[in-house]
Motif scaffolding. Structure first.
Motif, PDB file in Angstrom:
ATOM      1  N   SER A 290       0.635  -0.801   0.256  1.00 46.48           N
ATOM      2  CA  SER A 290       0.041  -0.410  -0.193  1.00 46.48           C
ATOM      3  C   SER A 290       0.862   1.581   0.481  1.00 46.48           C
ATOM      4  N   GLU A 294       1.030   4.074  -2.992  1.00 42.36           N
ATOM      5  CA  GLU A 294       1.028   5.406  -2.773  1.00 42.36           C
ATOM      6  C   GLU A 294       1.691   6.015  -3.607  1.00 42.36           C
ATOM      7  N   THR A 400      -5.470  -3.184  -3.132  1.00 39.69           N
ATOM      8  CA  THR A 400      -4.825  -1.516  -3.347  1.00 39.69           C
ATOM      9  C   THR A 400      -5.867  -1.116  -4.700  1.00 39.69           C
TER      10      THR A 400
END
Length: 477
Positions: A290, A294, A400
């Motif tokens: 994750s 990002e 995700t």
């Protein structure tokens, strides 16, 4: 009693009496009596009038001539239309890319090749064929000079690595293999390099004369002045007269260090040919999926025409290493690979797999495809339909959102898909309508996708990246 033979008997006669009288004795007669031969009819050549009559008359020649003329006129018309379409069709123009924007960079430390039997430089030289087989075009040598002494010495390499003649031979061997050499000076304190300007100029000229293709420096904004940077630029430019351009590249250290504050104006004036940036921010521990997702999304959304060099300094978990490799090799810019990053490692130490198949596939594709060298970059908004093949417990899920982007050149598009999560995802039908719907698999992190494909049939597996070559068929795309 004697046998009486009458001469008038017909015994032994071969022909009738009528023929015997006319032809004479039987001994002179032929065995086969030919019949009367028929009268021979010899073919006579036709006259011109007869030929014209047989071919349909005088009009046939005129018809045939007109038919041939019509064929050639039709062929020339089609050729002219094709040339007009090609000339008037908008085509991308391939601007000349300098070598540092096309080659694959490979960063290594000779000290890693220390051996009791031979020096590190010799061992690195022995690996040149292997590096060339990977598609490496530039070698960045780190730690070549000692940084633990107070006296700046840029004309002597670390003694335990090898001798100067050995290093000179290494440069010669690199050129023979079609590879360039860049010297990394980041292990020196920037203050030492910046203050000793005259000595540094002489040292740069020394190595440029030996055949190195450039230098890498760090901490630009904190120590180097614009005057010092311009001095470096002028020295390097002195050796660009032979058509073999040399470069100065700067390595961006971290976001906390204003590494490019002063160099912003310098970069605008082309002081640095190449700026090395983080692809994944450095960390003391492997980032989670994750966290990497990002950072990737933020970077991809803000990428607008830049062509820096991309590198990964921090550790990356084994299940994401291949994804990061696909990302690095398909972005616009120059990939900088660390020693060993081309090798895929299995998670279990008892079942290691040392494979460079994915790296070679990406390197070969990047080298041969114009879309990955010159093509534009388009980040795609991704809508997916989640297809979970494992536990449906969302609390244990590390799902995700997948990401995608296009590298486009003319009618050729490379679609790069990423799934950094632990769940599978199928492509949304409405999303796939915005791009060409069919193409060919180029490669994938699992190396298990080959052949033609339609986007609606793709399901991204956990921790998977896919590269697809799409062919534009819709002129409105």
């Amino acid at each position: 009693m004697p046998l009486k033979v009458e001469a008038g008997s017909v015994y032994g006669r071969m022909i009738g009496p009528s023929l015997a009288v006319s032809l004479g004795a039987s001994e002179a007669l032929p065995l086969l009596i030919p019949e009367d031969e028929p009268e021979q009819n010899y073919l006579k050549p036709l006259t011109r009038a007869e030929l014209e009559a047989a071919a349909g008359g005088p009009g046939w020649k005129k018809f045939r001539s007109r038919l041939v003329l019509l064929f050639w006129l039709s062929w020339l018309t089609i050729l002219g239309i094709a040339i007009t379409v090609i000339v008037q069709s908008p085509r991308p123009v391939a601007h000349r890319l300098p070598w540092w924007q096309k080659e694959l960079f490979y960063r290594l430390q000779p000290a890693l090749f220390m051996d009791a039997e031979s020096g590190a430089i010799i061992r690195v030289s022995e690996r040149l064929p292997y590096l060339k087989s990977l598609g490496v075009g530039v070698i960045i040598l780190e730690g070549l000079f000692r940084s633990d002494i107070s006296v700046l010495n840029l004309t002597q390499i670390e003694q335990r690595l090898g001798t100067l003649p050995e290093f000179h031979q290494f440069i010669t061997n690199s050129h023979a293999a079609g590879m360039r050499v860049i010297l990394d000076l980041c292990n020196y304190k920037a203050e030492m390099i910046s203050n000793a300007s005259d000595y540094v100029q002489d040292s740069l000229r020394y190595w440029l004369e030996q055949g190195v293709s450039g230098f890498e420096i760090c901490n630009v904004g904190t120590t180097f002045t614009e005057k010092t940077l311009q001095m470096w630029r002028e020295v390097v430019k002195e050796f660009n007269t032979d058509g073999n351009e040399r470069i100065t590249m700067v390595r961006e250290i971290s976001d906390s260090v204003p590494g490019l504050n002063i160099s912003e104006s310098a970069i605008n004036s082309s002081t640095f040919e190449l700026v090395s940036k983080f692809l994944i921010p450095p960390s003391s521990h492997p980032l989670s999926a994750s966290e990497i997702a990002e950072e990737m999304e933020s970077m991809l959304k803000n990428l607008h025409g830049e062509r820096p060099s991309w590198r990964v300094d921090g550790p990356v978990s084994w299940n994401l290493q291949k994804i990061v490799m696909v990302l690095m090799m398909t972005l616009p810019g120059t990939p900088v690979i660390r020693y060993g990053d081309e090798i895929s490692q299995a998670p279990s130490p008892h079942h290691p797999t040392h494979s460079t198949a994915l790296f070679r596939s990406l390197s070969r594709t990047r080298f041969h495809e114009e879309a990955l060298l010159y093509g534009t970059f388009t980040f795609l908004t991704f809508n997916t339909t989640s297809l979970s093949f494992g536990s449906t417990n969302s609390t244990n899920s590390t799902a995700t959102s997948p990401m995608a982007y296009l590298r486009s050149w003319g009618c050729i598009h490379f679609l790069v898909l990423f799934n950094l999560g632990s769940e599978s995802h199928a492509l949304d039908y409405n999303w796939t309508l915005s791009v060409p719907e069919s193409g060919m698999f180029v490669t994938s992190t699992g190396l298990n996708r080959v052949g033609p494909v339609t986007l609606q049939s793709i399901t991204l597996q956990p921790y998977e990246a896919i590269v697809i070559k799409l062919f534009e068929t819709d002129p409105d795309f």
